[in-house]
Design a protein around this motif. Sequence first.
Motif, short mmCIF file in Angstrom:
data_model
loop_
_atom_site.label_atom_id
_atom_site.label_comp_id
_atom_site.label_asym_id
_atom_site.label_seq_id
_atom_site.Cartn_x
_atom_site.Cartn_y
_atom_site.Cartn_z
N LEU A 1 -30.46 10.79 19.56
CA LEU A 1 -30.75 10.81 18.20
C LEU A 1 -31.20 9.50 17.73
CD1 LEU A 1 -27.51 12.87 16.98
CD2 LEU A 1 -29.91 13.51 16.94
N THR A 2 -30.49 8.26 18.03
CA THR A 2 -31.04 7.01 17.37
C THR A 2 -31.13 6.20 18.87
OG1 THR A 2 -29.21 7.08 16.03
CG2 THR A 2 -30.31 5.00 16.19
N ASP A 3 -32.42 5.47 18.62
CA ASP A 3 -32.75 4.98 20.20
C ASP A 3 -31.76 3.64 20.48
OD1 ASP A 3 -34.44 4.79 22.07
OD2 ASP A 3 -36.11 3.88 21.09
N SER A 4 -31.47 2.88 18.93
CA SER A 4 -30.81 1.63 19.38
C SER A 4 -29.48 1.95 19.99
CB SER A 4 -30.60 0.96 17.87
OG SER A 4 -30.03 1.98 16.93
N LEU A 5 -28.83 3.09 19.80
CA LEU A 5 -27.29 3.12 20.48
C LEU A 5 -27.55 3.46 22.00
CD1 LEU A 5 -25.51 5.45 17.98
CD2 LEU A 5 -25.33 3.24 18.14
N PRO A 6 -26.74 2.59 22.73
CA PRO A 6 -26.90 2.59 24.14
C PRO A 6 -26.41 4.06 24.62
CG PRO A 6 -25.15 1.31 23.84
CD PRO A 6 -25.86 1.71 22.25
N ILE A 7 -26.94 4.59 25.98
CA ILE A 7 -26.42 5.74 26.38
C ILE A 7 -25.25 5.25 27.75
CG2 ILE A 7 -27.03 7.91 27.99
CD1 ILE A 7 -28.28 7.79 25.22
N SER A 8 -24.05 5.73 27.75
CA SER A 8 -23.28 5.34 28.65
C SER A 8 -22.96 6.23 29.67
CB SER A 8 -22.11 4.73 27.87
OG SER A 8 -21.37 5.65 27.22
N ARG A 9 -23.07 7.72 29.19
CA ARG A 9 -22.16 8.85 29.90
C ARG A 9 -20.82 8.66 30.07
NH1 ARG A 9 -26.95 7.30 32.19
NH2 ARG A 9 -28.71 8.62 31.90
N CYS A 10 -20.46 8.45 31.53
CA CYS A 10 -19.04 8.11 31.73
C CYS A 10 -18.90 6.70 32.24
CB CYS A 10 -18.39 9.07 32.65
SG CYS A 10 -18.90 10.62 32.24
N SER A 11 -19.94 6.12 31.88
CA SER A 11 -19.54 4.65 32.72
C SER A 11 -18.32 3.67 32.39
CB SER A 11 -20.98 3.77 32.68
OG SER A 11 -21.45 3.81 31.51
N LEU B 1 -20.89 9.15 18.34
CA LEU B 1 -21.33 8.59 19.66
C LEU B 1 -21.94 9.83 20.51
CD1 LEU B 1 -19.34 5.51 20.13
CD2 LEU B 1 -21.65 5.57 19.45
N TYR B 2 -21.04 10.62 20.61
CA TYR B 2 -21.01 11.79 21.75
C TYR B 2 -22.46 12.77 21.21
CZ TYR B 2 -20.02 15.69 24.83
OH TYR B 2 -20.06 16.74 25.83
N LYS B 3 -22.39 12.94 19.93
CA LYS B 3 -23.47 13.82 19.37
C LYS B 3 -24.74 12.95 19.59
CE LYS B 3 -24.32 16.63 15.35
NZ LYS B 3 -25.62 17.38 16.10
N ASN B 4 -24.81 11.73 19.36
CA ASN B 4 -25.98 10.74 19.90
C ASN B 4 -26.53 11.01 21.00
OD1 ASN B 4 -27.92 8.81 18.91
ND2 ASN B 4 -26.81 7.77 20.74
N GLU B 5 -25.67 11.19 22.12
CA GLU B 5 -26.20 11.31 23.35
C GLU B 5 -26.48 12.79 23.79
OE1 GLU B 5 -23.86 9.62 26.74
OE2 GLU B 5 -23.44 7.74 25.68
#
Length: 1889
Positions: free
Chosen positions: A200-210, A474-478
């Motif tokens: 949803l927001t480009d600025s938030l990082p994607i972390s999956r399960c890391s 955060l989950y919804k963003n990913e």
Amino acid sequence: MARLADYFVLVAFGPHPRGSGEGQGQILQRFPEKDWEDNPFPQGIELFCQPSGWQLCPERNPPTFFVAVLTDINSERHYCACLTFWEPAEPTQEAVCSEDAAGREEEAAEGGSGRLSPGTSGPPGQLFAPKTLVLVSRLDHVEVFRNSLGLIYTIHVEGLSVGLETVVGNLLTCTIPLAGGSQRTISLGAGDRQVIQTPLTDSLPISRCSVALLFRQLGITNVLSLFCAALTEHKVLFLSRSYQRLSDACRGLLALLFPLRYSFTYVPILPAQLLEVLSTPTPFIIGVNAAFQAETQELLDVIVADLDGGTVTVPECVHIPPLPEPLQSQTHSVLSMVLDPELELADLAFPPPTISSSSLKMQDKELRAVFLRLFAQLLQGYRWCLHMVRIHPEPVIRFHKAAFLGQRGLVEDDFLMKVLEGMAFAGFVSERGVPYRPTDLFDELVAHEVARMRADESHPQRVLRHVKELAEQLYKNENPYPAVAMHKVQRPGEASHLRRAPRPFPRLDEGMVQWIVDQATAKMQGAPPAVKAERRTTVPSGPPMTAILERSSGLHGNSARRLEVVRNCISYVFEGKMLEAKKLLPAVLRALKGRAARRCLAQELHLHVQQNRAVLDHQQFDFVVRMMNCCLQDCTSLDEHGIAAALLPLVTAFCRKLSPGVTQFAYSCVQEHVVWSTPQFWEAMFYGDVQTHIRALYLEPAEDRDPSQGWEEPAEEERSALDVASEQRRLWPMLSREKQQELVQKEESTVFSQAIHYANRMSYLLLPLDSSKSRLLRERAGLGDLESASNSLVTSSMAGSVAESYDTESGFEDAETCDVAGAVVRFINRFVDKVCTESGVTSDHLKGLHVMVPDIVQMHIETLEAVHRESKRLPPIQKPKLLRPHLLPGEECVLDGLRVYLLPDGREEGSGGSGGGPAVLPAEGAVFLTTYRVIFTGMPTDPLVGEQVVVRSFPVAALTKEKRITVSTPVEQIPQDGLHLRSCTFQLLKMAFDEEVGSENAELFRKQLHKLRYPLDIRTTFAFTQGSAHTPGRPPRTTKDKGPSLRTLSRNLVKNAKKTMGRPHVTRKKYNPPSYEHRGQAPEDQEDEISVSEELEPGTLTPTSALKPSDRMTMSSLVERACCRDYQRLGLGTLSSSLSRAKSEPFRISPVNRMYAICRSYPGLLIVPQSVQDNALQRVSRCYRQNRFPVVCWRSGRSKAVLLRSGGLHGKGVVGLFKAQNTPSPGQSQADSSSLEQEKYLQAVVSSMPRYADTSGRNTLSGFSSAHMGGHVPSPRARVTTLSNPMAASASRRTAPRGKWGSVRASGRSGGLGGDVGSRLAGRDMRGPPQANGAPPDSGFLRPQRAALYIIGDKAQFKGVRPDPLQQWALVPIEMFEARQVKTSFKKLLKACVPGCQDFESSPTFLRSLEDSEWLTQIHKLLHVSVMVVELLDAGSSVLVSLEDGWDVTTQVVSLVQLLSDPFYRTLEGFRLLVEKEWLSFGHRFSHRGAHTLAGQSSGFTPVFLQFLDCVHQVHLQFPMEFEFSPFYLKFLGYHHVSRRFRTFLLDSDYERIELGLLYEEKGERKGPQTCRSVWEYVDRLSKRTPVFYNYMYAPEDTEVLRPYSNVSNLKVWDFYTEETLAQGPPYDWELAQVSPEPPEEERPDGGAPQSRRRVVWPCYDSRPRAQPDAISRLLEELQRLETELGRPPERWKDNWDRVKAAQRLEGQPDGRGTPSSLLVSSVPHHRRSLGVYLQEGPVGSTLSLSLDSDQSSGSTTSGSRQAARRSTSTLYSQFQTAESENRSYEGTLYKKGAFMKPWKARWFVLDKTKHQLRYYDHRVDTECKGVIDLAEVEAVVSGTPTMGAPKTVDEKAFFDVKTTRRVYNFCAQDVPSAQQWVDQIQSCLSDA
């Protein structure tokens, strides 16, 4: 829209170009073959496909997949997804690697098992080569990449009927939306389906399960460490065997850092070939395969996280600052709640059945939410510290770091400071500071949720709920669309990699792929460009910031009362009520330590400024400047609390008129603060002002504010600058081009005008008023070397410049001024360059500024010259009058008072700390330098303390350290030059010179001090000069010339050595030398001795006529010395003429050293064994260091054992004797003969002991059998006194364990004496328990076969010596400390007792410093060794102490042994004798150890004698009833042995004293009573007047041997080191200490009891013993007062005290239960006197008489009851009334002049020699005394002159004056002869005293 994949690459194994065993990657094909314009092909992909290197494998491995990250030059990240599979190697590849493979196979064979697993396909020798499919993309869709590459591999392996070219073409042409939460389904044309969701927001990082995986692998604490390390720019290295884990861990760490972006090197997977990257100096986050762990071992500054082992290793040199508390602990607990929810329930009695733990993906988001909250708390309110410097054309934003830290209360916090200085935060400000932009979760959180987070702090469940809410977002963003149908992608079958592949991966058709790509590109060009729709808004600022932790600022809590005081004081100043203001000023200065008070001051002063100007009168100006200086002194260089910023407009506003046209502004008086030379401060100020003006530019005029009020809190303004900027940015696109241009110009000129304004401001505060003071500028950081703008300059250059602070007196003032101007111009230009470049000022304007700056500076310098000239003419401020110190007679001022401030020195007492009382320091006064002392006198600067005079002084000779310092004066807070003087009498003068004291005066003071401290010649010291300068009006007394003076005689002593060496001496009856020794002397011996004497004194062998008298004088004088008196007391030898008597005694007094020819540092008369001839002593002495051969110094009265002392042995000595054979060889060298002489000498010592005398016939030791040694049983021991506890008595009866003599080792606290002495000293069969408390062991432990003589020496001397059972002596090797260790230890002790700085937090505690000094350890060793020697002597063995050169430790041990063994030395007379004998006569080097002259300066001060006194003090504490002298006596000697007031402790030996003519003048040349040359004489005089040296508890036991405890735990720190009184200075110069500001007792009104005068006694100021004397001293004083009041002549205190003790003893006699007679023993004076009957009638009519004689101690008879003797003090006194006639030595009539304005009167005068008084009566038969003159106070008797009202008929010569310390008495006799008679009588009485 963006491409999913930019490039598809096929990389295969290829041979290495240099033919080495390893292969290398080769790109077989890449698509598209042409680079994209917007994205060139990344170089070095082949390295990243196989990070561990390209190698062939003996078996087919399963395919692997990982994603490497490459960063290009524009910091863009490229994700390289690599899928690797293995194919059979082609023959060419195999050939390349044959050598390598052969090597491997050998290894495998050695290992015992082949590497090929049975399931492997292919022939046995077959090798497999890796091949990698790589997908390069700028998007991070790992799963899509895995599926796509997997699909291509599946098509190849399974042989599906799909063209690989089509799939690759589709992959390269697939486009997906960038962000915004859209989803797209894609297919690559192989019947597959994949869904791509964009966040949803480009600025938030994607972390999956890391993130969750990272926490699982490393744990909470480790991850927090890595988090802090990455934020504070440290190097972080991950290790793992899995590449995927490495990239996940790096991704996870980066996700935690959000909202900050990591901007340094980021390589999740680093290829082996590039490992040297790890030694880069810049920070990084890098992952490396664990196989290369060994290569990472030597990296010193890299934090290594081992993912497989779960450890994080931080090198020692790396400090990771932790999060500020309480955030650290809060974060930790929330993380544990997220990761381990069961922890909370683990202790519950009834746990819930199951806990639903989050899925891994959800847990990942919860962990990230915790860190998001953490950043929101850390950076809360950051937007209030942003400075909007420009709005158009692009926003320019700066962050005010100092204000942020100050308002958050985290100024000291290392972590936040480093984060704010880091690159990541700079990026954060430029990215997120923009007021109008799209917002994200963090912006909302930091603006709106802070209050909630603060409220939730104490409720863990609410915190958890908040974390879960954030995690949802955060989950919804990913995953915006969770319920989407999942992917459908074909996968290869199980173990498909083991099946023989149909063929290698085919070469694809480039043309076909390129055609598909071109088609798609053409289509895209036609489509409209997809613009990412951004929702831009004004970023919310959130509430203003608050402190992270509400810290009250300690003592200075900002109570309303304090602020009220500040306000009142300022209003008094401006209302002109100066007296009121002056009263409040100290309170204000104290209040200004608090932040709120400083802010309040700035606000109040603002109110008094009209139109930017406030003209004050001189007093107001001074007050305002003082308060400003006080405010600024606590400002750090960054001015975190904005105090300097608030005062900056004020310092240019407040001014005073000096003369018409000359105005002085406040800035010229507040320049001395470090903040003005800090570039960061000026930048922050500049940007703040620019923001104010730019905001005003865009606001409506109605809303406009006075821009100078920029210091107000922005919260109170209607619209902040950010709001204005946001509005302007929103409107910007709608404005016309011209309007835009106009706004840009307006802003630019605003910035430009501010730059000019600031160039002026900076020149005001940087150019000093007096250009000659330019060195201050150089000291201040800013201007010397400001090439870089770092804060460290501030601290570093301060220290360096103090050293060169005096080299500016060159006289080239103009050159200096230019230098200052140049430095200021450079500083301003640098500033202008920086801010103008950052604020976008045009280059033309910038050039203009550079031209203007020098002119501005020059103009200002010219203005200042006039101001400086006029300010010099101001009347000086009235300073307090200097208090003159009281001086000793003969002491003269060398330098008159220099005004200084005395600063606190770390002793809490002086500043009113632990001792009680107000803060007496800092004090304002003057320092005086006299011939004898350095003296400070002054008053406390704090007027509330009161009018106390503060005196601190010490003898010049005691100075041990002097250094220049720069310190702030206590009132004005201006840095001034100062001096730090430390003395070995434990005084410290830390002074700041007043500004009126020029640097040349300060330098003169230092030079004079140095000259006095280290004179060229000892004769120029105070001890010599004080007598020579006679006080005016006191003519020197003439002495009749009795032949040649003693001084010339003593000088001749040395010169006559040659002539007198071989002759018999004819002297008075006292001494007739036995002639047998000279008969036995062979001629060569005489020659030998003469040659020695020539070596000693080459130039003085001239013949002289005064030969015989000098010899006679020498011998008689030597006989009178202390040594000789003591030897005769001990029965060690006599100077008798009868040979028969002398022969019968074992020892004799030998005059062999009378000319100091054998040993210069020994006395003239020595005790040697009777059987040793004088000529043999010369040879014996050669075996010892400094020729100090063993001589007897004491003999036990009971066991007759003797104590000997000597220097340490030379190599050929006893040691040689033990090492070599006993029988001498025929060809003896001289050294051997010396050794033989020495052997004989020791034998003679052994033989001269009574119980060994029977064996004295044998000369060599080899003749002794063990039978002779076994026959003696120790005599019964004398009773032993131990401390008064029952345990000690029983303990002393037990036997001690074997190693009890230990703990004498220099290295540690304890340890044995060494095994080689064990058999001799400790006996073999010791079974007793160890002694408690370090008590000395019982002497019963010595074996019956003990040695006759123990030689105690340094361990080093006795190396390799094996004790021989036949020997009659034993060696006791011990380790003692050296003189240099004493010196070092004393330095540390000084620092511990007088720290010199007030920084209690950073410095170690007193007890820690005391322990580090090891002073008490050395005291312990001395006492321990001494007790050991006492034990040996008591058991009947003699002891020779032979340590170092025989004049330091030897002297200490020998003196202590005698003090412990012999009660005589514990009396005042005995102690004097002991010091004279062992320390002075035996040559302790007082001048050398005290560094008395310039020659000794380098050797420094070594307090060997002080250490001995400390040991005596320790014994005194443990046995207070055994010493006649008081502890004050020891302190007195401790002070005066270094003071150089007396001559006693000068020079290094009797020889030197004779050379200077000092030794006998005490007896001979008396110049009159006014100066005491000798400390003993002074002590005697003082003892007659006051009991200060006397110990009232003195009640010795006879034949008492003391055995003190010596453990460190039993020792106490001597209060001589720690106490001081500031009321009068050190109390050891009694005349000075008695000068009291109070009226003396006699002046009280007569009649009745004295009025009680209450007095406050401050422990930190007054001397408690003097203010509250003990009861006995008080009663003795009272007695004297009563006697004086009754008109009776007061008696001496000692007579009264002796009588009281005698009466006390009598009282105890009638029945046995009274006090034991030994409790109070009368010490009888030596002159005979009788006391008549002192008790006439008692209640029963009994009489009691007592007579005291000098012969017996007391003969007393008693008849009557006990009550008769019990009287009150007054009746006691009447008992002691003596017959008056007894005390009249001389009497007659004299005229006496009355006090001021009174007439002459004839009186009857009585001179009383017994009581040492001159009394007068009205007439001869009068019994009532009218007055008393105490002769002890008389300084001189001189001839007088008649004055008004004198008798007319009398001759002028009949007048004489008696000068006392109080006044001058004028007398007149009836005629001249009777006047002369009176003068003579008084003089003789004085000289007898």
